[in-house]
Structure formats: structure tokens, C-alpha cells
Design an enzyme around this catalytic site. Structure first.
Site, PDB file in Angstrom:
ATOM      1  N   THR A 673       0.831  -1.206   0.000  1.00 54.86           N
ATOM      2  CA  THR A 673       0.000   0.000   0.000  1.00 54.86           C
ATOM      3  C   THR A 673       0.865   1.255   0.000  1.00 54.86           C
ATOM      4  O   THR A 673       2.043   1.213   0.390  1.00 54.86           O
ATOM      5  CB  THR A 673      -0.913   0.001   1.244  1.00 54.86           C
ATOM      6  OG1 THR A 673      -1.591   1.241   1.344  1.00 54.86           O
ATOM      7  CG2 THR A 673      -0.087  -0.184   2.506  1.00 54.86           C
ATOM      8  N   ASP A 674       0.256   2.376  -0.402  1.00 49.54           N
ATOM      9  CA  ASP A 674       0.974   3.643  -0.352  1.00 49.54           C
ATOM     10  C   ASP A 674       1.066   4.196   1.067  1.00 49.54           C
ATOM     11  O   ASP A 674       1.821   5.144   1.320  1.00 49.54           O
ATOM     12  CB  ASP A 674       0.317   4.672  -1.274  1.00 49.54           C
ATOM     13  CG  ASP A 674      -1.141   4.938  -0.937  1.00 49.54           C
ATOM     14  OD1 ASP A 674      -1.680   4.269  -0.022  1.00 49.54           O
ATOM     15  OD2 ASP A 674      -1.762   5.803  -1.583  1.00 49.54           O
ATOM     16  N   GLU A 675       0.322   3.619   2.005  1.00 48.41           N
ATOM     17  CA  GLU A 675       0.320   4.152   3.369  1.00 48.41           C
ATOM     18  C   GLU A 675       1.640   3.910   4.095  1.00 48.41           C
ATOM     19  O   GLU A 675       1.894   4.527   5.132  1.00 48.41           O
ATOM     20  CB  GLU A 675      -0.850   3.550   4.158  1.00 48.41           C
ATOM     21  CG  GLU A 675      -2.199   3.946   3.599  1.00 48.41           C
ATOM     22  CD  GLU A 675      -3.358   3.519   4.494  1.00 48.41           C
ATOM     23  OE1 GLU A 675      -3.255   3.681   5.719  1.00 48.41           O
ATOM     24  OE2 GLU A 675      -4.358   3.026   3.956  1.00 48.41           O
ATOM     25  N   TYR A 698      -1.587  -0.549  11.076  1.00 46.49           N
ATOM     26  CA  TYR A 698      -1.757  -1.200   9.769  1.00 46.49           C
ATOM     27  C   TYR A 698      -0.573  -0.892   8.853  1.00 46.49           C
ATOM     28  O   TYR A 698       0.063  -1.801   8.306  1.00 46.49           O
ATOM     29  CB  TYR A 698      -3.054  -0.734   9.115  1.00 46.49           C
ATOM     30  CG  TYR A 698      -3.092  -0.995   7.633  1.00 46.49           C
ATOM     31  CD1 TYR A 698      -3.038  -2.293   7.140  1.00 46.49           C
ATOM     32  CD2 TYR A 698      -3.145   0.060   6.714  1.00 46.49           C
ATOM     33  CE1 TYR A 698      -3.056  -2.541   5.772  1.00 46.49           C
ATOM     34  CE2 TYR A 698      -3.166  -0.178   5.353  1.00 46.49           C
ATOM     35  CZ  TYR A 698      -3.118  -1.479   4.882  1.00 46.49           C
ATOM     36  OH  TYR A 698      -3.126  -1.721   3.539  1.00 46.49           O
ATOM     37  N   LYS A 702       2.395  -3.418   7.300  1.00 48.36           N
ATOM     38  CA  LYS A 702       2.638  -3.589   5.872  1.00 48.36           C
ATOM     39  C   LYS A 702       4.071  -3.185   5.508  1.00 48.36           C
ATOM     40  O   LYS A 702       4.695  -3.822   4.656  1.00 48.36           O
ATOM     41  CB  LYS A 702       1.640  -2.754   5.061  1.00 48.36           C
ATOM     42  CG  LYS A 702       0.231  -3.295   5.062  1.00 48.36           C
ATOM     43  CD  LYS A 702       0.133  -4.676   4.430  1.00 48.36           C
ATOM     44  CE  LYS A 702       0.432  -4.662   2.963  1.00 48.36           C
ATOM     45  NZ  LYS A 702       0.304  -6.032   2.357  1.00 48.36           N
TER      46      LYS A 702
END
Length: 894
Positions: A673-675, A698, A702
Site C-alpha cells: 500500500t501507499d500508506e 496497519y 505492511k
């Protein structure tokens, strides 16, 4: 006259006067009487609902558009005509204002960046420019601040000698080793010279001009030398020399282009003359006319690759078919010649036999005249009878042979005529169905192959429609086969006249027709085929001058590059968000195998590897919602970190046991993810080189899994791929995510909870675009590389909800007539809420030729329509645990 003070009394009196004066009970008449009786001024009602609908439809693609839209929205919220007038006047005044001269500003800014100033090093200038870019929120502010910065630099004293280099050293840091900075630090550097731009110019000269100049080797050689000179240019003198060479080269290039244009015109003219002469020479050979008409049509119109490709295929097919027919015709003519030769031979034999007979009869007559007794006459008579029988038998045999030969000649003449007729029609029958004039099956296959290849090369869309006549057998049985054929011709003619010129119609078989629609979305394809059906309905089919009602059915599909020959083993633990119904027809596909397995169960994962022997892994399994990670971080650590570790170890053990060829082809594709990159300010975008800065349990889990995957590549050599995507949305998404949550709450009349002010920005990626990207990376990505996948759709959460509400107001309006946006509520922001995400997908475009096909508006409409059309799926997925999560996550923040 009594005074009426109560609203109810005024209302009754207004109705009474309407009746007495016999005025129509319109709202305007009633309003005028009401205010006349009440003694108040009539004020026009503010159309708040209608104007809110207008505001919701305003474009918000840019920050400036969003600001204007919010200004108008605020005026509508105040229910004030004056405020609305002021807002619209301001908007139009700004639109009509003279636009800033950005080109001049940027040109002057680049000149000042490269100029040398006392006490202003290149690093200080860049730092000041970065500060202005980061602190300027609007184009107007940015333009004014950049002008101020430019004036400051322009009035600064010029540097002398080595002062600039000395000050750079004293600055305590060295400028980044980029080409532009190297030129700025060099005393002999040319102002504005940029190594990257020079490299692009060199590539343009080599790649583009090199192909165009293949017929002029001298210019091609000069182009290569010029490209090398452009790359080698560093100083101002060198750039000036290259510019002078470029100018001369441009003049010569212009002459070559003019010569090529004249050459093309002359060749086309010569080809037309050849065609005309061939037509004159072969007037009696009708089978050539089709070829001549085809080529003549080609050269008389503007040339393009699609038309050339189509004509080339048609000509090849025509030449092959006519070659076979010509050979058959020649064979038939040869047989006719052979029969004529046989006839002549038989006639000669008959003549020779007759001559011998006459000679023998003459000899017998001589013997009769010389005979002395009856015994001598008896032998002569026997010889005459014998020769007569022989000639009789020969004549009968020749007669029979000639009759048979005549029949064969007649048959050959008919065959020759048939072949000549077929040859004359061959150019019209190439790849075409003889009855309807549409492409036949062979032509359809070629057209489909060509369009599919073009769609894949150009990353374009391609739709296919299947159209057929309902109850065609009943039509044939009731009206006869001729009526059925006429109905097919009617369908083909109307369809060809209705579809676009670039679309292709083919007869698939029987009463079924296929339409290829290139560069067309599925929605536009459906609209096009509905238009065809309506036209078929309007234009009646006539049978013996009587109207016959015929109904037609149609289906439309879009080319899906994600389909292929893969056999998929789908591993899913089926936690709260798992739902087998989301797989739809894929669940029953023989290429799909489902296994309810936890990736944390190493033994089960090893067993699956041993059973199915996969050629690669796409690892998407993850706990994925930030809000859940805040309440239960342990699940995220277990699944995202421990689960990824187990999967990596199992994959490494399996990969190590593979033969060399299979080891080289194996891929472990990790989807992230970009997060993991943290939060962005008002500018900038995440890219593959962005440093990690996770801010929630989260994103931290990741990020950890990303690091594990890369470590297994560098340490053990496992061939991995990593992709970081932006926010996904689309059908079948679990309704804890923003878009499905808002859709379901809106249609169920529940509040639409928005964190804080709703100004957090996300980049939205439609799920089908993401699926295409994942397949491209898996099949063509470089081992060990990372690819960022974004939808190029930055929206604030508030913009997302407003757009969605406006869409629902059109597709499924509320029963009470109120706008969906009335359900919006603000809730307390969640902890660690990142402000902005944005993805730079440049590597995907450059390396893999990928870009999103769906805009946010088109993807959102498909998503809303899917949820509205699948209430059973929604009801099944919203379990008790989901409702408990909603209560815990949002109700306590109201």
C-alpha cells in the site's frame, strides 16, 4: 375590512379571494394575495434544493475549482441571493482576469537560477525556491511570491571570479550531482543548459529522425554525429555550436521532407496511371476489375495504417482465391482443348478407315467384273460383307464417342462459364458472406485478431457485441427460407448503416452477427447496440409487402486482459471480510481452485505448494483497515508480518527445489500500500524511491512485510516483485471502506460519517485498473523492482462523499425528495490520520505501458450501480460483527 394577523387566517382569506376573483390557484397568484392581505413584501423563495444539485455537479478536479465550488456552496447554504450573486461575480471576475504569464516567469527564473550572484549560491536559491513552492497554496499566491523571489535575485550583485565556488564550499554542503547543478557550478556552463533536455534532444534525433532518414544515408550519418555532439555539449560555446549545426540540419531536413512529399505524390500518380492502363488492357478479364477497384480506392483516399493493413489482407486473400480459380479455369480449358484434339484424331481415323474401305470396295468391283463363275463371285461377296461390317462397327463406335465427347464439351463449357463468373465476383466475395455482405467467419477472425492486437499495443478498449434474430427457426418454418434469408439481409443492412465507420460487422453463423467496437467503453458499446436495436425496430422488415415483426437480442462484452490460461489457486482464511459470493462465476471455473487456508499455518501452506506446484505467487492477503488496526493491532502483526514470513519461507523452500528453468521463471509478487510512505503535504507524490514513514499499526505492519520480502530477495535470491497501490474501490468491496460504507448508509437512510472536516486527500484506483497492473507487473516486471500504482484521482473525503451523493440523487433518489448530502455528519477524526496520499505511476507508464482506464466519475458510477443491483450480496455480507464494528468505530465519535 377585518385585519388578519394569524397565518392560518391569511391563508384562508387568500384562498377565498382566489375563488371570488376566479384566478387560477397558481403558487404565484396565491403568494401575491397572501402578501397583499398580510401587508408584507413578496420575496422570491430561494431554490435551495435545486441549487444544491447544481453545486454537487460542479467540477472539482483542481484546487482552484474546489475553492470556487466551496464558495458557491457556502452562498447556497446561506440561502441568500446576495451572497450567491457575490460568489458568482467573484468566480467570473477571476475567470475573466488576465492569466499570469507563467512562461515568461519560468524563463526568467531559470535564467536567474543559472546566473551568478554574490552571497547567493545555487543551493540557497534552490532552498528559497523550494520554500516558496511548499508554502504557496494557490496559483495566484505562487505567482506573486515567485515574482518577488525573481526580483530579489535580479537586484542582487553579480558574483566575481571564483566567489560563487567559494561561497558554495562555505555553505557547508554540496549541491546534488544532477546535470543542471553541474552546469550551474561550472564557470563555463551555458545558461539554461540542461543535460536531461539535451539527452531527450539526442534521443529524438537518433530514434525519430534516424528512421525517417533511412533513404538518405548522408543525413542519417549526420544525425548520428549531431546526437553525439548534443550529448557532449556542456559549455555555452559548445551549446551554441550545436545550435548552429541544428539550424543548418533543420534546413536540409526540410528539403528532404519536401522531396519525400513530392516523391509520394508522384508515386501515387504513377500507380493510378498503371491501374488505368491495366483496366484498358484487360477489359475482357473481369476478375481483375475487383483488384483494380480496391487499389484505386486505396490510393484515392488519405492513407493510414488501419486501411493499409485491411487492404493488404484482402488482397492476399483475393490473390490466393483467384489463383486457385484461375488454375481451375486453365484446367477446364486444357480439357476442352484435349477433347477437340481427340475429336480431330477420331475424325482422321474415320477418314482413313473410310478411304481403306473405298479402296477395298473398288478392288472387289474389279474382281466381280473379271469373275468367270459363281464360285469366284461368292468369295468376293464375302469380302464385301466383311469390310462393310467392319466399317459399320467403326462408324457406330465413332458416333458414340463423338456423342460422349459432345456431352463432355458441353459440361466443360458450363464449368468454364461458371469459373469465369466466380472469378469476376471473387474480388467482391473476399472474406465476405455472400448473402448479407458482412464479413464471414474467416474475415471476422482476421478482424478480431487485428483489433485485439491493436488494443493491447495501444492500451485501448475493445468491445464485442453479439446480435441475432429471435425465433429464427420459427420464422423460417412459417414464412419460408427465402423470408429468413431476407431477414438476415435486412439485419445486416440496417446494422451497417447504424454503427460507426470504424466498427466491423461479421456474420458469425446462422442468424448470429458479431460487431467489433474498437476504442469503446462497455457503457458506450451498450448505448451503440441499443441504438441499433431501436433502428431495427423502427425499420420494419417487409415480406411480400407486408410488415413482419421481428425481435432481436444483443449482448455486449469488453476485452479483458486479465483473462488467460492461468490456473489460479485462491487461498483465503475467510475472516469477517471474506465472502465466496464475491467470486461469482469464477468459483465454478475449472481454472480456479479455492482453499480456505490461513497463511500463518505453515504446514497447510507447504501442502498446497506440494499439491499444486505453482509457477508464481501473488501475495495480497492482509488485514487492511486502519480503524481496525487501531482497535486490534495484534491481528495485523500476526497476519501481515508472521503470515508474510511463513509464505516467504514456504516459497523459498519450494523455489529452491525447482529445476533451473522453473526457478528462473518463478515470481513472488508482494502487493502493498501507499500508506507505508506516511503522509504528504500539499505538494509532491509518492514514488518507488520515497522513504518509508508508517503512522498506524496497519501501515507499520505492511511496511514490515515489504522489508521482509526485499530481505528474502537480497539474502536468499528469491525472485520478488513489490507493488504499492493507492486506495482501491469497486464492486464487492467490504463496506468498512469509505465508498461502500457511504453507498450502503445512503440507500439505507443512515448518517454518512465523515472524519473531521473531510479534507484528507486520497488517490483513488478502480479495482479493474489495479488488476491489469498487477498482471503486467507479474508477467513483465523486473525482478527485485518496486512499482507504484495509482489512479491519478486525488480527492478529499468530502469531495468523494459529495460526488457519490450527487450520483445517488440521480440513480436512486430519496423517497422524501431530500438530497442524499443531507445525511452527512462529522465525527471525531481518528488517531494518526494521514493528511494526503498521492502516487506517481511514472514507472508503470514508462516500463509497462500501463495507465488507468477509468476516471473517478466513471469508476464510481460502475461501483454505485453494482451495489444498487446486488442487495442480496449486501445483506449477506453485513453480519453481526460488521454492525458491532460500526457501532464501536463511529457511534462513539459522534
Amino acid at each position: 375590512m377585518p385585519d388578519f394577523t394569524q397565518p392560518s387566517e391569511i391563508a384562508r382569506e387568500a384562498l377565498r379571494r382566489l375563488a371570488m376573483n376566479r384566478k387560477p390557484p397558481t403558487p404565484d397568484n396565491y403568494r401575491a394575495l397572501y402578501h397583499e392581505i398580510a401587508g408584507t413584501a413578496a420575496a422570491e423563495i430561494f431554490p435551495e434544493k435545486s441549487l444544491k444539485g447544481v453545486v454537487a455537479a460542479l467540477p472539482r478536479e483542481t484546487a482552484e475549482q474546489s475553492r470556487y465550488a466551496r464558495q458557491v456552496e457556502s452562498a447556497v447554504g446561506d440561502k441568500s441571493w446576495d451572497s450567491l450573486k457575490s460568489a458568482l461575480t467573484d468566480v467570473f471576475a477571476r475567470m475573466g482576469a488576465e492569466q499570469p504569464s507563467w512562461s515568461t516567469l519560468i524563463h526568467d527564473l531559470l535564467m536567474q537560477l543559472d546566473a551568478r550572484h554574490a552571497r547567493l549560491t545555487a543551493a540557497k536559491k534552490r532552498e528559497a525556491l523550494d520554500h516558496v513552492l511548499a508554502a504557496s497554496g494557490t496559483p495566484e499566491v505562487l505567482y506573486n511570491r515567485m515574482q518577488s523571489l525573481l526580483r530579489t535575485w535580479a537586484h542582487a550583485p553579480a558574483a566575481s571570479g571564483g566567489q560563487d565556488a567559494a561561497e558554495s564550499a562555505a555553505d557547508g554542503k554540496t549541491a546534488p550531482a544532477g546535470p543542471a547543478d553541474a552546469l550551474a557550478a561550472d564557470k563555463s556552463a551555458a545558461p539554461g543548459a540542461n543535460a536531461e533536455i539535451l539527452e531527450f534532444v539526442a534521443q529524438l534525433i537518433e530514434n525519430a529522425l534516424g528512421v525517417l532518414l533511412v533513404d538518405t544515408p548522408d543525413l542519417a550519418r549526420e544525425a548520428g554525429e549531431l546526437a553525439a555532439a548534443v550529448r557532449a555539449a556542456r559549455s555555452e560555446d559548445q551549446v551554441g555550436a550545436v545550435a548552429a549545426r541544428l539550424k543548418k540540419f533543420t534546413y536540409r531536413l526540410q528539403f528532404v521532407a519536401e522531396d519525400q512529399a513530392e516523391l509520394r505524390t508522384a508515386l501515387l500518380h504513377l500507380l493510378q496511371l498503371i491501374i488505368e492502363n491495366i483496366n484498358e488492357l484487360v477489359l475482357d478479364d473481369q476478375w481483375v476489375s475487383g483488384q483494380m477497384a480496391l487499389v484505386s480506392s486505396l490510393v484515392s483516399q488519405p492513407l493510414n495504417l488501419r486501411r493499409l493493413d485491411d487492404v493488404e489482407r484482402r488482397m492476399k486473400d483475393l490473390i490466393f482465391k483467384q489463383g486457385n480459380l484461375k488454375k481451375s479455369l486453365n484446367d477446364a480449358k486444357d480439357r476442352l482443348k484435349q477433347m477437340l484434339a481427340t475429336f480431330v484424331d477420331r475424325l482422321g481415323d474415320f477418314t482413313a478407315t473410310t478411304g481403306e474401305y473405298h479402296d477395298k470396295i473398288a478392288r472387289c468391283a474389279d474382281k466381280v467384273s473379271k469373275a468367270n463363275d459363281i464360285a469366284e463371285l461368292s468369295s468376293v461377296i464375302d469380302e464385301v460383307m466383311r469390310e462393310t461390317r467392319v466399317i459399320q462397327l467403326n462408324a457406330r463406335r465413332s458416333h458414340d464417342e463423338l456423342i460422349e465427347m459432345r456431352q463432355r464439351v458441353d459440361e466443360s463449357e458450363k464449368e468454364v462459364a461458371r469459373l469465369q463468373n466466380e472469378l469476376s465476383q471473387a474480388s467482391e466475395m473476399v472474406r465476405l458472406d455472400p448473402l448479407t455482405g458482412a464479413l464471414n467467419r474467416k474475415g471476422m477472425n482476421e478482424a478480431a485478431e487485428r483489433e485485439v492486437g491493436r488494443a493491447r499495443r495501444q492500451n485501448a478498449r475493445l468491445c464485442v457485441a453479439l446480435l441475432d434474430i429471435d425465433n429464427f427457426k420459427k420464422l423460417n418454418d412459417s414464412l419460408g427460407h427465402q423470408a429468413g434469408d431476407d431477414a438476415l439481409v435486412h439485419l445486416s443492412r440496417v446494422t451497417r448503416e447504424t454503427i460507426r465507420p470504424q466498427d466491423t460487422l461479421a456474420r458469425y453463423g446462422g442468424e448470429e452477427f458479431v460487431v467489433l467496437l474498437p476504442d469503446t467503453t462497455i457503457d458506450d458499446a451498450v448505448t451503440a447496440m441499443v441504438r441499433v436495436q431501436r433502428e431495427l425496430t423502427k425499420r420494419f422488415f417487409l415480406h411480400k409487402n407486408e410488415k413482419v415483426l421481428i425481435t432481436f437480442s444483443c449482448g455486449v462484452a469488453e476485452l479483458n486482459e486479465t483473462e488467460g490460461d492461468y490456473r489460479i489457486v485462491n487461498i483465503d482464511k475467510l475472516t469477517y471480510a471474506g465472502n465466496l459470493e464475491s467470486l461469482g462465476a469464477g468459483l465454478a471455473d475449472p481454472r480456479h481452485v479455492f482453499s480456505q487456508t490461513d497463511i500463518c499455518d505453515r504446514a497447510a501452506i507447504d501442502a498446497l505448494f506440494a499439491a499444486h506446484r505453482p509457477a508464481g505467487i501473488i501475495h495480497l492477503a492482509a488485514e487492511s483497515h486502519v480503524d481496525r488496526s487501531i482497535h486490534a493491532a495484534g491481528d495485523f502483526i500476526q497476519t501481515n508480518i508472521v503470515g508474510t514470513f511463513n509464505l516467504l519461507e514456504a516459497a523459498r523452500a519450494y523455489w529452491s527445489s525447482l529445476p533451473d528453468a522453473a526457478r528462473g521463471a518463478f515470481r513472488f509478487h508482494h502487493v502493498s500500500t501507499d500508506e507505508v510512505f506516511g503522509s504528504l503535504g500539499p505538494t509532491g507524490m509518492f514514488a518507488e524511491t520515497t522513504a518509508y514513514d508508517p503512522r498506524s499499526p496497519y501501515s507499520a505492519s505492511k511496511a514490515s512485510s515489504d522489508h521482509l520480502v526485499r530481505a528474502w530477495h537480497h539474502t536468499y535470491g528469491l525472485p520478488i516483485l513489490v507493488t504499492n497501490c493507492s486506495n482501491n474501490y469497486g464492486p464487492c468491496q467490504f463496506p468498512e471502506k469509505l465508498i461502500p460504507l457511504m453507498i450502503l448508509n445512503a440507500i439505507q437512510g443512515k448518517p454518512l460519517p465523515i472524519y473531521g472536516k473531510g479534507d484528507n486527500i486520497r488517490d483513488w484506483l478502480y479495482v479493474d485498473d489495479h488488476a491489469r497492473a498487477l498482471r503486467l507487473v507479474f508477467e513483465r516486471g523486473a525482478v527485485g523492482a518496486t512499482y507504484c500504482i495509482g489512479g491519478l484521482n486525488e480527492k478529499t473525503n468530502l469531495e468523494v462523499v459529495d460526488t457519490l451523493c450527487a450520483l445517488l440523487d440521480r440513480l436512486q433518489p430519496r423517497a422524501d425528495g431530500q438530497p442524499c448530502a443531507a445525511q452527512k455528519i462529522s465525527v471525531a477524526d481518528r488517531p494518526g490520520h494521514d493528511k494526503r496520499y498521492a502516487i506517481d505511476a511514472g514507472r508503470m507508464r514508462k516500463d509497462l505501458d500501463w495507465q488507468p482506464r477509468e476516471s473517478f466519475e466513471s469508476g464510481l458510477r460502475k461501483t454505485v450501480e453494482w451495489y444498487l443491483g446486488h442487495p442480496e450480496w449486501v445483506a449477506n455480507v453485513q453480519s453481526g460483527s460488521y454492525r458491532q464494528w460500526l457501532e464501536r468505530n463511529y457511534a462513539q465519535r459522534g
